[in-house]
Design an enzyme around this catalytic site. Sequence first.
Site, short mmCIF file in Angstrom:
data_model
loop_
_atom_site.label_atom_id
_atom_site.label_comp_id
_atom_site.label_asym_id
_atom_site.label_seq_id
_atom_site.Cartn_x
_atom_site.Cartn_y
_atom_site.Cartn_z
N ARG A 53 38.71 23.33 50.55
CA ARG A 53 39.38 23.41 49.26
C ARG A 53 39.26 24.85 48.77
NH1 ARG A 53 35.42 24.74 47.13
NH2 ARG A 53 36.63 25.24 45.28
N ALA A 55 42.06 27.81 46.94
CA ALA A 55 43.39 28.30 47.34
C ALA A 55 43.40 29.12 48.64
CB ALA A 55 44.01 29.07 46.18
N GLN A 201 32.96 20.44 41.51
CA GLN A 201 32.87 21.60 42.41
C GLN A 201 31.80 22.60 41.94
OE1 GLN A 201 35.71 20.21 41.37
NE2 GLN A 201 37.45 20.59 42.73
N ASP A 241 44.62 29.27 41.54
CA ASP A 241 45.35 28.57 42.60
C ASP A 241 46.79 29.05 42.69
OD1 ASP A 241 43.11 26.59 41.58
OD2 ASP A 241 43.57 26.12 43.66
C1 LIG Z 1 39.28 30.81 45.17
S1 LIG Z 1 40.40 29.61 44.73
C2 LIG Z 1 39.33 28.45 44.07
C3 LIG Z 1 40.05 27.52 43.17
O1 LIG Z 1 40.43 26.32 43.87
C4 LIG Z 1 39.82 25.24 43.22
O2 LIG Z 1 40.56 24.06 43.24
P1 LIG Z 1 40.14 22.90 44.31
O3 LIG Z 1 38.65 22.80 44.30
O4 LIG Z 1 40.83 21.66 43.75
O5 LIG Z 1 40.72 23.35 45.61
C5 LIG Z 1 39.65 25.73 41.81
O6 LIG Z 1 40.87 25.74 41.11
C6 LIG Z 1 39.15 27.12 42.07
O7 LIG Z 1 39.19 28.01 41.01
#
Ligand SMILES: CSC[C@H]1O[C@H](OP(=O)(O)O)[C@H](O)[C@@H]1O
EC number: 5.3.1.23
Length: 366
Positions: A53, A55, A201, A241
């Site tokens: 996960r 971006a 997270q 993202d």
């Molecule tokens: C370095 S991009 C990290 C960004 O992605 C996360 O979303 P997810 O955990 O749902 O993939 C989150 O928005 C973070 O800031």
Amino acid sequence: MKVNGIPTRSIRSLDGGTAVEIVDQTSLPYHYETRVLNDWRDCVEAIANMRVRGAPLIGITGAWGVVLAAKEDPENAALLAAADAIANARPTAVNLSWAVHRMMGALLPREPSLRFEAAVKLAEAMTQEDVLTCRAIGEAGAPLIADLYQKLRRPVNILTHCNAGWLATVDYGTALAPIYAAFERGTPLHVWVDETRPRNQGLLTAWELAQHGVPHTIIADNAGGQLMQQGDVDLVIVGADRITRRGDVANKIGTYLKALAAHDNDVPFYVAAPSSTIDWKLTDGKRQIPIENRASSELLSVRGIDSTGRIAAVQIAPVEEAVANPAFDVTHNRFVTGLITERGVVAPTDLTSVFSDKLLPEGGAS
Ligand SMILES: CSC[C@H]1O[C@H](OP(=O)(O)O)[C@H](O)[C@@H]1O
């Protein structure tokens, strides 16, 4: 980089690109587990179920998914179908479609028989690009923290939301990259880590920071505003993202609320992201960025509960005793539309006139 014997690398290719090894983030912060993806469909599953996960990492995983698709069947029909499935595994992080589009743009002009080899080469280059870009983000952001330390002459308190560390990229991270860079240069700092419901997270961020020995405190998502009001946050750094051409930022749910609180408390609010996160086709983020809606079941359970019922995340003692669990906070009247009282709905500023009979001559209430 290796920390505590653990490589800070969230993805790598195996056997000449015929397989991909990822850190399975759904096992963290309990266990550090890797998982081998042998098929492009494994990449789609890993992205959709957030084994990988963040971006940039989603994008790189998508690139390797195209490699595995070219390995299986490099002919147009099969490759295009796989690329479409990969690009649509999650909608908000533009890095995914950017990476798949970049891969397909390089492969389609080639003879099918040459596509796998070309795909491996480009995916390796993109993977290395991500490492260098995130390291550069760290270098660019570290002075912000160091300058604050020079001014404050005490550890800099930084708030971050979700996880934008090396687990969200190939290595180094985005929002955490400046923090790692400043910490490694000896700048005293402490990180407030939003737990980031519902997938928590923040526990990944706490796990990362603990591995590095970076002082941090896990906080409830709702505590950030209070900490800012009491002057305990000097800087906010988050990931992204998708960023539009005018700088609108899509990031994990709750980021907007932190931005509001930061604005109201004059706390600098920074977004760390590589240019692969910029969607140059879009202007108005609120209207144009697709927002992912995930299963409501994610809300119905709290991840990261160990056998004792504790949220399992290692925590390094904060640099100084910090209040990390405020039970109340204060909302300024400019954010209050009205007060519902026995004399009807009253604007906050009208209270003294509506209840003037309650006021004693010295201004005290009766
Ligand atoms: C370095 S991009 C990290 C960004 O992605 C996360 O979303 P997810 O955990 O749902 O993939 C989150 O928005 C973070 O800031």
